[in-house]
Design a protein around this motif. Sequence first.
Motif, PDB file in Angstrom:
ATOM      1  N   SER A 134       5.779  12.851   1.069  1.00 39.23           N
ATOM      2  CA  SER A 134       6.752  12.208   1.957  1.00 39.23           C
ATOM      3  C   SER A 134       6.280  10.820   2.380  1.00 39.23           C
ATOM      4  CB  SER A 134       6.974  13.102   3.184  1.00 39.23           C
ATOM      5  OG  SER A 134       7.826  12.475   4.106  1.00 39.23           O
ATOM      6  N   GLU A 135       4.969  10.691   2.629  1.00 41.19           N
ATOM      7  CA  GLU A 135       4.398   9.409   3.052  1.00 41.19           C
ATOM      8  C   GLU A 135       4.353   8.388   1.914  1.00 41.19           C
ATOM      9  OE1 GLU A 135       3.170   8.200   5.905  1.00 41.19           O
ATOM     10  OE2 GLU A 135       3.426   9.955   7.182  1.00 41.19           O
ATOM     11  N   THR A 136       4.153   8.862   0.684  1.00 39.40           N
ATOM     12  CA  THR A 136       3.882   7.954  -0.438  1.00 39.40           C
ATOM     13  C   THR A 136       5.033   7.801  -1.418  1.00 39.40           C
ATOM     14  OG1 THR A 136       2.976   9.740  -1.802  1.00 39.40           O
ATOM     15  CG2 THR A 136       1.446   8.587  -0.331  1.00 39.40           C
ATOM     16  N   ASN A 137       5.981   8.746  -1.400  1.00 45.92           N
ATOM     17  CA  ASN A 137       7.100   8.777  -2.358  1.00 45.92           C
ATOM     18  C   ASN A 137       6.648   9.010  -3.801  1.00 45.92           C
ATOM     19  OD1 ASN A 137       9.256   8.353  -0.478  1.00 45.92           O
ATOM     20  ND2 ASN A 137       8.645   6.201  -0.359  1.00 45.92           N
ATOM     21  N   LEU A 138       5.417   9.441  -4.006  1.00 44.61           N
ATOM     22  CA  LEU A 138       4.966   9.806  -5.350  1.00 44.61           C
ATOM     23  C   LEU A 138       5.549  11.175  -5.714  1.00 44.61           C
ATOM     24  CD1 LEU A 138       1.193   8.792  -5.225  1.00 44.61           C
ATOM     25  CD2 LEU A 138       3.039   7.588  -6.409  1.00 44.61           C
ATOM     26  N   HIS A 139       5.871  11.355  -6.985  1.00 43.74           N
ATOM     27  CA  HIS A 139       6.439  12.640  -7.416  1.00 43.74           C
ATOM     28  C   HIS A 139       6.256  12.817  -8.915  1.00 43.74           C
ATOM     29  CE1 HIS A 139       9.582   9.593  -7.970  1.00 43.74           C
ATOM     30  NE2 HIS A 139       9.958  10.323  -9.013  1.00 43.74           N
TER      31      HIS A 139
ATOM     32  N   GLU B 126       4.238   0.685  -8.234  1.00 41.82           N
ATOM     33  CA  GLU B 126       4.243   0.115  -6.885  1.00 41.82           C
ATOM     34  C   GLU B 126       3.852   1.182  -5.854  1.00 41.82           C
ATOM     35  OE1 GLU B 126       7.134  -2.317  -3.744  1.00 41.82           O
ATOM     36  OE2 GLU B 126       7.847  -1.858  -5.776  1.00 41.82           O
ATOM     37  N   ASN B 127       4.458   2.367  -5.960  1.00 43.42           N
ATOM     38  CA  ASN B 127       4.118   3.457  -5.043  1.00 43.42           C
ATOM     39  C   ASN B 127       2.652   3.854  -5.189  1.00 43.42           C
ATOM     40  OD1 ASN B 127       6.647   3.632  -3.935  1.00 43.42           O
ATOM     41  ND2 ASN B 127       7.309   5.373  -5.181  1.00 43.42           N
ATOM     42  N   TYR B 128       2.178   3.884  -6.427  1.00 42.92           N
ATOM     43  CA  TYR B 128       0.784   4.258  -6.667  1.00 42.92           C
ATOM     44  C   TYR B 128      -0.168   3.242  -6.027  1.00 42.92           C
ATOM     45  CZ  TYR B 128      -3.664   4.860  -9.075  1.00 42.92           C
ATOM     46  OH  TYR B 128      -5.004   5.005  -9.344  1.00 42.92           O
ATOM     47  N   ASN B 129       0.087   1.962  -6.255  1.00 44.50           N
ATOM     48  CA  ASN B 129      -0.764   0.915  -5.684  1.00 44.50           C
ATOM     49  C   ASN B 129      -0.737   0.940  -4.154  1.00 44.50           C
ATOM     50  OD1 ASN B 129      -1.477   0.024  -8.226  1.00 44.50           O
ATOM     51  ND2 ASN B 129       0.076  -1.583  -8.291  1.00 44.50           N
ATOM     52  N   ASN B 130       0.467   1.147  -3.598  1.00 47.49           N
ATOM     53  CA  ASN B 130       0.594   1.232  -2.141  1.00 47.49           C
ATOM     54  C   ASN B 130      -0.154   2.449  -1.594  1.00 47.49           C
ATOM     55  OD1 ASN B 130       2.181  -1.060  -2.081  1.00 47.49           O
ATOM     56  ND2 ASN B 130       4.116   0.056  -2.046  1.00 47.49           N
ATOM     57  N   THR B 131      -0.115   3.530  -2.355  1.00 46.82           N
ATOM     58  CA  THR B 131      -0.799   4.761  -1.935  1.00 46.82           C
ATOM     59  C   THR B 131      -2.307   4.570  -1.942  1.00 46.82           C
ATOM     60  OG1 THR B 131       1.004   6.154  -2.756  1.00 46.82           O
ATOM     61  CG2 THR B 131      -1.150   7.210  -2.464  1.00 46.82           C
ATOM     62  N   GLU B 132      -2.826   3.955  -2.988  1.00 47.61           N
ATOM     63  CA  GLU B 132      -4.264   3.697  -3.062  1.00 47.61           C
ATOM     64  C   GLU B 132      -4.714   2.842  -1.876  1.00 47.61           C
ATOM     65  OE1 GLU B 132      -6.720   4.199  -6.642  1.00 47.61           O
ATOM     66  OE2 GLU B 132      -6.156   5.592  -5.053  1.00 47.61           O
TER      67      GLU B 132
END
Length: 202
Positions: free
Chosen positions: A26-31, A135-141
């Motif tokens: 939910s926080e990262t939008n990764l799926h 983009e989501n991955y980089n933001n998550t890292e």
Amino acid sequence: MSIEHKVQLIEELFDRLENEITNFKSETNLHCLTGCGQCCSKPNIDASPLEFLPWAFYLFLNGKAETVLEELNTKTSTFCHLYQSLSTTDNKNGRCTDYKYRGLICRLFGYAASRDKYGELRLNTCKIIKENQQENYNNTEEAISKGLYVPIFSDYYMRLTQIDQRLGITLLPINEALKMAIEEVLHYYAYRPFPGGLENIA
């Protein structure tokens, strides 16, 4: 400790992880992509028998343990026995046939981190997520480096091992881990009565 109690503790650990991963997603939008079996179709996955004890117990309660053990004993493929590809020519798309009872490794990969040699947390996820959700991955890292909570592989395996050290520290090719989990349950109940009040669990 009884098999029933171990299974209960493992399932409680899995429920805790499920809640943490739900929050993390939910926080990262990764799926994961729907129908993607890229990570499940690898032939060299290792797992512990302990993380599949709930699955083996479920099979036992439903009278399927001996049949599945025989299937595993005659299986020549190294792909996970629980993984079913959607095509005979492409193993990359498919599904888990017992998703509810999937192992800890299956639950963690994609949404958990390991520490690198500098002690920094690095998200363990697949190439598809890294490239298709860059983009989501980089933001998550970046968020993890700033303190965003992420489940950690070693922490969860340590908690698992505390339930049964012998079965928890044993790492085997995944189908061997599945076999050992079933054998553990069958051996336990060989001279014990069927678990009381659990005859109709499905």
